[in-house]
Design a protein around this motif. Structure first.
Motif, PDB file in Angstrom:
ATOM      1  N   SER A  73      -9.974 -17.862  -7.757  1.00 50.98           N
ATOM      2  CA  SER A  73      -9.066 -16.658  -7.442  1.00 50.98           C
ATOM      3  C   SER A  73      -8.872 -15.454  -8.406  1.00 50.98           C
ATOM      4  O   SER A  73      -8.852 -15.955  -9.591  1.00 50.98           O
ATOM      5  CB  SER A  73      -7.913 -17.160  -6.834  1.00 50.98           C
ATOM      6  OG  SER A  73      -6.676 -16.940  -7.413  1.00 50.98           O
ATOM      7  N   LEU A  87      -7.057 -11.846  -9.188  1.00 53.53           N
ATOM      8  CA  LEU A  87      -5.794 -10.869  -8.777  1.00 53.53           C
ATOM      9  C   LEU A  87      -6.238  -9.575  -9.736  1.00 53.53           C
ATOM     10  O   LEU A  87      -6.321  -9.426 -10.702  1.00 53.53           O
ATOM     11  CB  LEU A  87      -4.506 -11.339  -9.053  1.00 53.53           C
ATOM     12  CG  LEU A  87      -3.233 -10.569  -9.151  1.00 53.53           C
ATOM     13  CD1 LEU A  87      -3.164  -9.998  -7.659  1.00 53.53           C
ATOM     14  CD2 LEU A  87      -2.128 -11.050  -9.746  1.00 53.53           C
ATOM     15  N   ASN A 116      -0.953   0.101  -6.509  1.00 52.01           N
ATOM     16  CA  ASN A 116      -1.681  -0.896  -5.674  1.00 52.01           C
ATOM     17  C   ASN A 116      -2.351  -0.038  -4.803  1.00 52.01           C
ATOM     18  O   ASN A 116      -2.321  -0.618  -3.587  1.00 52.01           O
ATOM     19  CB  ASN A 116      -1.124  -2.047  -5.191  1.00 52.01           C
ATOM     20  CG  ASN A 116      -1.949  -3.032  -4.286  1.00 52.01           C
ATOM     21  OD1 ASN A 116      -1.645  -3.408  -3.225  1.00 52.01           O
ATOM     22  ND2 ASN A 116      -3.111  -3.364  -4.893  1.00 52.01           N
ATOM     23  N   SER A 138      -6.833  -1.060  -8.076  1.00 54.83           N
ATOM     24  CA  SER A 138      -6.981  -2.343  -7.521  1.00 54.83           C
ATOM     25  C   SER A 138      -7.363  -2.568  -6.174  1.00 54.83           C
ATOM     26  O   SER A 138      -7.890  -3.555  -5.941  1.00 54.83           O
ATOM     27  CB  SER A 138      -5.539  -2.881  -7.801  1.00 54.83           C
ATOM     28  OG  SER A 138      -4.491  -2.269  -7.055  1.00 54.83           O
ATOM     29  N   ARG A 150      -7.169 -11.119  -4.510  1.00 55.12           N
ATOM     30  CA  ARG A 150      -5.880 -10.549  -4.313  1.00 55.12           C
ATOM     31  C   ARG A 150      -5.787  -9.202  -4.857  1.00 55.12           C
ATOM     32  O   ARG A 150      -6.303  -9.084  -5.972  1.00 55.12           O
ATOM     33  CB  ARG A 150      -4.538 -11.261  -4.717  1.00 55.12           C
ATOM     34  CG  ARG A 150      -4.560 -12.542  -4.183  1.00 55.12           C
ATOM     35  CD  ARG A 150      -3.222 -13.397  -4.626  1.00 55.12           C
ATOM     36  NE  ARG A 150      -3.359 -14.732  -4.185  1.00 55.12           N
ATOM     37  CZ  ARG A 150      -3.758 -16.107  -4.593  1.00 55.12           C
ATOM     38  NH1 ARG A 150      -4.656 -15.750  -5.649  1.00 55.12           N
ATOM     39  NH2 ARG A 150      -3.827 -17.021  -3.980  1.00 55.12           N
ATOM     40  N   SER A 151      -4.733  -8.255  -4.472  1.00 50.70           N
ATOM     41  CA  SER A 151      -4.336  -7.247  -5.415  1.00 50.70           C
ATOM     42  C   SER A 151      -2.933  -6.875  -5.084  1.00 50.70           C
ATOM     43  O   SER A 151      -2.233  -7.272  -3.827  1.00 50.70           O
ATOM     44  CB  SER A 151      -5.160  -5.872  -4.891  1.00 50.70           C
ATOM     45  OG  SER A 151      -4.918  -5.500  -3.714  1.00 50.70           O
ATOM     46  N   LEU A 156       3.648  -6.854  -6.768  1.00 45.95           N
ATOM     47  CA  LEU A 156       3.322  -7.851  -7.686  1.00 45.95           C
ATOM     48  C   LEU A 156       4.200  -9.086  -7.758  1.00 45.95           C
ATOM     49  O   LEU A 156       5.491  -8.641  -8.002  1.00 45.95           O
ATOM     50  CB  LEU A 156       2.834  -7.179  -8.972  1.00 45.95           C
ATOM     51  CG  LEU A 156       2.631  -8.448 -10.279  1.00 45.95           C
ATOM     52  CD1 LEU A 156       1.169  -8.931  -9.746  1.00 45.95           C
ATOM     53  CD2 LEU A 156       2.452  -7.649 -11.369  1.00 45.95           C
ATOM     54  N   ALA A 181       1.679 -14.917  -7.108  1.00 48.64           N
ATOM     55  CA  ALA A 181       0.677 -14.417  -6.975  1.00 48.64           C
ATOM     56  C   ALA A 181      -0.332 -14.529  -8.410  1.00 48.64           C
ATOM     57  O   ALA A 181      -1.399 -14.703  -8.376  1.00 48.64           O
ATOM     58  CB  ALA A 181       0.338 -12.823  -6.623  1.00 48.64           C
ATOM     59  N   SER A 229      -3.586 -17.433  -9.461  1.00 45.12           N
ATOM     60  CA  SER A 229      -4.743 -16.626  -9.562  1.00 45.12           C
ATOM     61  C   SER A 229      -5.418 -17.337 -10.982  1.00 45.12           C
ATOM     62  O   SER A 229      -4.566 -17.702 -11.718  1.00 45.12           O
ATOM     63  CB  SER A 229      -4.741 -15.289  -9.880  1.00 45.12           C
ATOM     64  OG  SER A 229      -4.140 -14.787  -8.690  1.00 45.12           O
ATOM     65  N   VAL A 250      -6.714 -12.696 -13.685  1.00 40.50           N
ATOM     66  CA  VAL A 250      -5.833 -11.577 -13.575  1.00 40.50           C
ATOM     67  C   VAL A 250      -6.181 -10.374 -14.388  1.00 40.50           C
ATOM     68  O   VAL A 250      -6.616 -10.276 -15.453  1.00 40.50           O
ATOM     69  CB  VAL A 250      -4.481 -11.945 -14.007  1.00 40.50           C
ATOM     70  CG1 VAL A 250      -3.601 -10.600 -13.759  1.00 40.50           C
ATOM     71  CG2 VAL A 250      -4.020 -13.211 -13.381  1.00 40.50           C
TER      72      VAL A 250
END
Length: 139
Positions: free
Chosen positions: A7, A9, A15, A19, A37-38, A70, A74, A78, A81
Motif C-alpha cells: 500500500s 499513501l 490533496n 497527490s 491512498r491520498s 491525512l 492512513a 501504508s 508514504v
C-alpha cells in the motif's frame, strides 16, 4: 510470497493536485495490484479543476475524487508514504518507507504549467512501480 497487497499513501497539503495525480496514475497503471491512498494535511474543498483537466488529457478521470484529511491511521496502514510538500505535518512511524518528491504546486497554475508537473509525477510513479512491482514495470 506474501499475499498482502502493498500500500502506498501520497500526501500533499491540500490533496487537490499532486497527490491526486500520483494516486490516479498509480491506480491506473497497477490495475489493483497496489492499495493506493491520498490525503492532505489541510485538504481543499475540491480537486483543482485544472488538475482534473490535465489528467483527462491522458485518459484518467479524477473529477469524482474528493480531497481527504491525512490521518495517523492512513499512515500506519501504508507501506510507502510519499510526501509532496506537506512538511512536518506527516507523522513518522518506524518500519515505513518515506519518500519526499519535490514537485511544483499546481495550485493557481494554468494548464500549460500543470502539464509538466503531471508528466513528472507520471514518470516518478512509473519508476516506483518498476521498483515495487517489477513485473508491472516491464509493460
Amino acid at each position: 510470497m506474501s499475499t498482502t497487497v502493498p500500500s502506498v499513501l501520497f500526501v500533499c497539503v491540500h490533496n487537490a493536485g499532486r497527490s491526486q495525480m500520483a494516486a490516479a496514475f498509480l491506480t491506473h497503471l497497477t490495475q489493483g495490484h497496489l492499495q493506493v491512498r491520498s490525503a492532505g494535511s489541510t485538504p481543499a474543498d475540491a480537486v483543482n479543476p485544472i488538475v482534473v483537466e490535465a489528467m483527462k488529457e491522458v485518459g484518467i478521470d479524477i473529477a469524482a475524487e474528493i480531497p481527504k484529511v491525512l490521518t495517523t491511521e492512513a499512515v500506519q496502514a501504508s507501506d510507502v508514504v510519499i510526501t509532496m510538500g506537506c512538511g512536518d505535518a506527516c507523522p513518522i512511524f518506524p518500519g515505513k518507507r518515506y519518500l519526499n518528491w519535490q514537485l511544483d504546486d499546481p495550485a493557481g497554475q494554468g494548464i500549460d504549467a500543470v502539464r509538466p508537473i503531471r508528466d513528472d509525477i507520471e514518470a516518478r510513479v512509473r519508476a516506483l512501480i518498476a521498483e515495487i512491482l517489477p513485473a508491472l514495470g516491464q509493460r
